[in-house]
Scaffold this motif. Structure first.
Motif, mmCIF file in Angstrom:
data_model
loop_
_atom_site.group_PDB
_atom_site.id
_atom_site.type_symbol
_atom_site.label_atom_id
_atom_site.label_comp_id
_atom_site.label_asym_id
_atom_site.label_seq_id
_atom_site.Cartn_x
_atom_site.Cartn_y
_atom_site.Cartn_z
ATOM 1 N N GLN A 1 0.792 -1.227 0.000
ATOM 2 C CA GLN A 1 0.000 0.000 0.000
ATOM 3 C C GLN A 1 0.828 1.283 0.000
ATOM 4 O O GLN A 1 0.313 2.360 0.276
ATOM 5 C CB GLN A 1 -0.969 0.014 1.188
ATOM 6 C CG GLN A 1 -1.942 -1.151 1.214
ATOM 7 C CD GLN A 1 -2.815 -1.202 -0.036
ATOM 8 O OE1 GLN A 1 -3.349 -0.190 -0.454
ATOM 9 N NE2 GLN A 1 -2.956 -2.385 -0.615
ATOM 10 N N GLU A 2 2.114 1.187 -0.366
ATOM 11 C CA GLU A 2 2.949 2.378 -0.423
ATOM 12 C C GLU A 2 3.102 2.906 -1.847
ATOM 13 O O GLU A 2 3.633 3.986 -2.055
ATOM 14 C CB GLU A 2 4.335 2.085 0.166
ATOM 15 C CG GLU A 2 4.334 1.873 1.671
ATOM 16 C CD GLU A 2 3.943 3.118 2.433
ATOM 17 O OE1 GLU A 2 4.301 4.225 1.990
ATOM 18 O OE2 GLU A 2 3.253 2.988 3.474
ATOM 19 N N SER A 3 2.675 2.119 -2.837
ATOM 20 C CA SER A 3 2.777 2.565 -4.228
ATOM 21 C C SER A 3 1.526 2.145 -4.986
ATOM 22 O O SER A 3 0.693 1.386 -4.476
ATOM 23 C CB SER A 3 4.026 1.978 -4.892
ATOM 24 O OG SER A 3 3.967 0.567 -4.930
ATOM 25 N N TYR A 4 1.429 2.618 -6.232
ATOM 26 C CA TYR A 4 0.236 2.403 -7.040
ATOM 27 C C TYR A 4 0.513 1.411 -8.179
ATOM 28 O O TYR A 4 1.643 1.261 -8.637
ATOM 29 C CB TYR A 4 -0.230 3.727 -7.661
ATOM 30 C CG TYR A 4 -0.815 4.702 -6.668
ATOM 31 C CD1 TYR A 4 -2.189 4.921 -6.586
ATOM 32 C CD2 TYR A 4 0.013 5.428 -5.802
ATOM 33 C CE1 TYR A 4 -2.715 5.832 -5.678
ATOM 34 C CE2 TYR A 4 -0.507 6.330 -4.892
ATOM 35 C CZ TYR A 4 -1.877 6.529 -4.839
ATOM 36 O OH TYR A 4 -2.401 7.426 -3.934
ATOM 37 N N GLU B 1 -14.173 2.237 -11.309
ATOM 38 C CA GLU B 1 -13.939 1.652 -9.989
ATOM 39 C C GLU B 1 -13.759 0.145 -10.047
ATOM 40 O O GLU B 1 -13.005 -0.430 -9.262
ATOM 41 C CB GLU B 1 -15.108 2.005 -9.050
ATOM 42 C CG GLU B 1 -15.251 3.498 -8.783
ATOM 43 C CD GLU B 1 -14.007 4.080 -8.122
ATOM 44 O OE1 GLU B 1 -13.404 3.390 -7.280
ATOM 45 O OE2 GLU B 1 -13.636 5.222 -8.471
ATOM 46 N N PHE C 1 -0.762 -3.242 -3.649
ATOM 47 C CA PHE C 1 -0.730 -1.906 -4.246
ATOM 48 C C PHE C 1 -2.052 -1.172 -4.046
ATOM 49 O O PHE C 1 -3.087 -1.777 -3.779
ATOM 50 C CB PHE C 1 -0.462 -2.005 -5.759
ATOM 51 C CG PHE C 1 0.780 -2.763 -6.127
ATOM 52 C CD1 PHE C 1 2.018 -2.146 -6.104
ATOM 53 C CD2 PHE C 1 0.700 -4.100 -6.503
ATOM 54 C CE1 PHE C 1 3.158 -2.849 -6.452
ATOM 55 C CE2 PHE C 1 1.841 -4.810 -6.851
ATOM 56 C CZ PHE C 1 3.071 -4.180 -6.827
ATOM 57 N N LYS C 2 -1.982 0.132 -4.237
ATOM 58 C CA LYS C 2 -3.187 0.932 -4.395
ATOM 59 C C LYS C 2 -3.546 0.849 -5.876
ATOM 60 O O LYS C 2 -2.859 1.422 -6.725
ATOM 61 C CB LYS C 2 -2.926 2.386 -3.984
ATOM 62 C CG LYS C 2 -2.575 2.556 -2.506
ATOM 63 C CD LYS C 2 -2.252 4.010 -2.188
ATOM 64 C CE LYS C 2 -1.856 4.168 -0.730
ATOM 65 N NZ LYS C 2 -1.495 5.571 -0.408
ATOM 66 N N VAL C 3 -4.589 0.124 -6.200
ATOM 67 C CA VAL C 3 -4.924 -0.175 -7.595
ATOM 68 C C VAL C 3 -5.845 0.895 -8.162
ATOM 69 O O VAL C 3 -6.838 1.284 -7.530
ATOM 70 C CB VAL C 3 -5.590 -1.566 -7.706
ATOM 71 C CG1 VAL C 3 -5.976 -1.857 -9.157
ATOM 72 C CG2 VAL C 3 -4.638 -2.643 -7.193
ATOM 73 N N ARG C 4 -5.516 1.356 -9.370
ATOM 74 C CA ARG C 4 -6.369 2.277 -10.107
ATOM 75 C C ARG C 4 -6.691 1.637 -11.456
ATOM 76 O O ARG C 4 -5.789 1.198 -12.169
ATOM 77 C CB ARG C 4 -5.676 3.637 -10.319
ATOM 78 C CG ARG C 4 -5.382 4.374 -9.010
ATOM 79 C CD ARG C 4 -6.670 4.800 -8.320
ATOM 80 N NE ARG C 4 -6.426 5.543 -7.095
ATOM 81 C CZ ARG C 4 -6.383 4.988 -5.889
ATOM 82 N NH1 ARG C 4 -6.578 3.672 -5.758
ATOM 83 N NH2 ARG C 4 -6.165 5.715 -4.812
ATOM 84 N N SER D 1 -4.547 -5.672 -5.069
ATOM 85 C CA SER D 1 -4.856 -4.718 -4.001
ATOM 86 C C SER D 1 -4.185 -5.084 -2.685
ATOM 87 O O SER D 1 -4.051 -4.233 -1.799
ATOM 88 C CB SER D 1 -6.372 -4.635 -3.789
ATOM 89 O OG SER D 1 -7.022 -4.199 -4.962
#
Length: 224
Positions: free
Chosen positions: A28-31, A88, A73-76, A70
């Motif tokens: 959760q520190e990068s995307y 979303e 990562f922070k998923v977009r 997820s």
């Protein structure tokens, strides 16, 4: 002499202070960007039964793809055709885009994720691109940040039924309300004898259309 030489070598190695650097991704520190092709070509049924989009959705469900990403990562998630937009969930895909323009996706990534730590991009597409003009320039922005792009191909490698325009010649300019001659040739595979429509449009406005009969496999034909 040998022992002294070995001792001096060990001391020299220690004084050099060797360091081992290991890169790791902190959760959760990068995307991570997931970019999905939203064009109509994703509806093609390569096997005549299941479309590319249906195969993709089944794989998402079977592998729990987004959830597993997820965890780290922070998923977009983004979809793209002529334009690109963030969504979303993968089930918000429409697969209705009339054109495919890859730089629409990379431009949007630069706008939305240009100032955050981006570990990578997962690009999911059937490989068809009919509208990109400056993708290499747009792609270079990601390359300059050393961001890897992981491509995932969708669909069969061998297309058994296909039709294509192989040559098109038209005047660069024409006088208003004058007649312009356009030369076009086409070929197909697996569609011999089928009817197809050739259309000419200007800024989305239909100028002329003509129905043609598709030739034998691999044979190049022109409108009569």
């Amino acid at each position: 002499v040998a022992l002294r030489g070995a001792t001096f070598a060990v001391l020299a190695f220690i004084f050099l202070r060797p360091v081992l650097n290991i890169s790791t991704v902190l959760p959760q520190e990068s995307y991570m960007a997931v970019v999905i092709d939203n064009s109509e070509s994703m509806k093609i049924k390569d096997d005549g039964q299941v479309s590319r989009s249906e195969q993709l959705q089944k794989q998402f469900e079977a592998t729990n793809f987004v959830k597993r990403l997820s965890d780290k990562f922070k998923v977009r998630i983004f979809r793209f055709d002529q334009e690109a937009q963030r969504i979303e969930r993968p089930d918000q895909m429409t697969f209705s885009g009339k054109r495919t323009r890859l730089e629409a996706a990379t431009d949007l990534l630069h706008q939305e994720l240009g100032t955050v730590p981006l570990s990578g991009v997962v690009l999911i597409t059937d490989g068809g691109d009919n509208a990109s003009k400056q993708w290499s320039e747009s792609l270079s922005r990601l390359e300059s940040r050393h961001i890897p792009i992981h491509t995932v191909g969708v669909g069969s490698e061998n297309i058994t039924r296909d039709a294509e325009i192989v040559k098109l010649a038209a005047p660069r300019t024409a006088l208003k309300e004058s007649t312009a001659v356009v030369d076009v040739s086409y070929r197909s595979h697996g569609l011999a004898g089928r009817k197809a429509t050739l259309s000419i449009r200007e800024n989305g406005v239909l100028l002329k259309s003509e129905q043609v009969t598709l030739p034998a496999d691999g044979e190049v034909a022109e409108p009569s």
